[in-house]
Write a protein that holds these residues in place. Structure first.
Motif, PDB file in Angstrom:
ATOM      1  N   ARG A 133       0.853  -1.192   0.000  1.00  0.00           N
ATOM      2  CA  ARG A 133       0.000   0.000   0.000  1.00  0.00           C
ATOM      3  C   ARG A 133       0.888   1.241   0.000  1.00  0.00           C
ATOM      4  O   ARG A 133       1.860   1.305   0.758  1.00  0.00           O
ATOM      5  N   TYR A 134       0.505   2.201  -0.829  1.00  0.00           N
ATOM      6  CA  TYR A 134       1.295   3.425  -0.941  1.00  0.00           C
ATOM      7  C   TYR A 134       0.368   4.634  -0.916  1.00  0.00           C
ATOM      8  O   TYR A 134      -0.551   4.750  -1.741  1.00  0.00           O
ATOM      9  N   ALA A 135       0.601   5.518   0.036  1.00  0.00           N
ATOM     10  CA  ALA A 135      -0.215   6.734   0.170  1.00  0.00           C
ATOM     11  C   ALA A 135       0.375   7.838  -0.695  1.00  0.00           C
ATOM     12  O   ALA A 135       1.424   8.407  -0.359  1.00  0.00           O
ATOM     13  N   THR A 167      -5.499   9.910  -1.571  1.00  0.00           N
ATOM     14  CA  THR A 167      -5.332   8.859  -2.575  1.00  0.00           C
ATOM     15  C   THR A 167      -4.385   7.767  -2.079  1.00  0.00           C
ATOM     16  O   THR A 167      -3.264   8.050  -1.641  1.00  0.00           O
ATOM     17  N   LEU A 168      -4.862   6.540  -2.158  1.00  0.00           N
ATOM     18  CA  LEU A 168      -4.074   5.377  -1.743  1.00  0.00           C
ATOM     19  C   LEU A 168      -3.999   4.383  -2.899  1.00  0.00           C
ATOM     20  O   LEU A 168      -5.021   4.005  -3.472  1.00  0.00           O
ATOM     21  N   LEU A 169      -2.778   3.975  -3.262  1.00  0.00           N
ATOM     22  CA  LEU A 169      -2.575   2.934  -4.262  1.00  0.00           C
ATOM     23  C   LEU A 169      -2.270   1.609  -3.564  1.00  0.00           C
ATOM     24  O   LEU A 169      -1.613   1.591  -2.520  1.00  0.00           O
ATOM     25  N   HIS A 170      -2.736   0.510  -4.143  1.00  0.00           N
ATOM     26  CA  HIS A 170      -2.462  -0.789  -3.530  1.00  0.00           C
ATOM     27  C   HIS A 170      -2.311  -1.860  -4.596  1.00  0.00           C
ATOM     28  O   HIS A 170      -2.881  -1.768  -5.685  1.00  0.00           O
ATOM     29  N   THR A 171      -1.536  -2.872  -4.264  1.00  0.00           N
ATOM     30  CA  THR A 171      -1.385  -4.040  -5.118  1.00  0.00           C
ATOM     31  C   THR A 171      -1.310  -5.277  -4.243  1.00  0.00           C
ATOM     32  O   THR A 171      -0.720  -5.250  -3.161  1.00  0.00           O
TER      33      THR A 171
END
Length: 217
Positions: A95-97, A102-106
């Motif tokens: 997870r990357y803020a 906005t938060l990106l996740h994989t």
């Protein structure tokens, strides 16, 4: 838990974990223990699982957070012994803020099944990338894109080939924090899935629209 008014569509999974967790640094943990689970369909108990798990969690960068998990368990199916056997699952997530809104996740997983029947044994995996964004005023949107693979070991006598599926899926979810009904929050989910298989019966396209309420405190 997947709940539908029609009993034939209801599916429930219950999973419990008991273990130990150790903090090895700031926001960094190592944990492990045993797991026990049961699955129900149409109100009927159809499978059990029991085994062990281990997990490692730590920050990767100032705004990034990662988690790695491995599980090894025995799966037993009532009335379908050909699917019985050990399973090994490896999962990883990041997870990357990007900003406070906005938060990106994989997330990714690989599953190895060694069932009693080669038709039920094989490899399965998927990779999901997505983002969550909170808009001004309370609207929150979530978008996930998933690519998956399901490859069986055994060759069917009926078809003469080993099953191999490739799938893609798009899931979107929306809710507005201002529209609470008591402690419940209405959530709208729109989904699309395309599964391509070398077996005609497993080749399909699925679209779904769901509206439900989520309990938020």
């Amino acid at each position: 838990i997947k709940y539908y008014e029609e009993k034939a569509l209801r599916e429930t999974q219950v999973l419990g974990r008991v273990g130990l967790r150790r903090n090895t640094g700031p926001n960094t943990t190592i944990e492990g223990g045993i797991l026990v689970g049961q699955s129900y369909a149409r109100g009927i108990h159809y499978s059990d699982r029991y085994g062990a798990y281990a997990a490692f969690t730590r920050p990767i960068a100032q705004r990034a957070f990662g988690r790695f998990t491995i599980e090894r368990y025995q799966a037993d199916y009532r009335g379908f012994a050909l699917a019985d056997g050990p399973r090994t699952v490896v999962t990883g997530g990041l997870r990357y803020a990007v900003t406070a809104q906005t938060l990106l996740h994989t997330n990714a997983f690989v599953l190895r099944s060694d069932a009693a029947s080669s038709l039920q044994s094989g490899w399965e995996g998927a990779l999901t990338v997505g983002a969550v964004h909170s808009f001004r005023g309370g609207l929150v949107a979530n978008l996930d894109l998933t690519a998956g693979l399901d490859k069986r070991d055994g060759v069917s006598r009926l078809t003469g080939v080993a099953r191999k599926d490739r799938s893609v899926a798009i899931d979107t979810e929306f809710f507005d924090s201002r529209l609470k009904i008591g402690r419940f929050l209405p959530v709208l989910r729109l989904s699309y899935e395309r599964n391509r298989s070398n077996l005609v019966l497993n080749d399909y396209t699925n679209r779904s629209d769901r509206l439900w309420v989520s309990h938020r405190t």
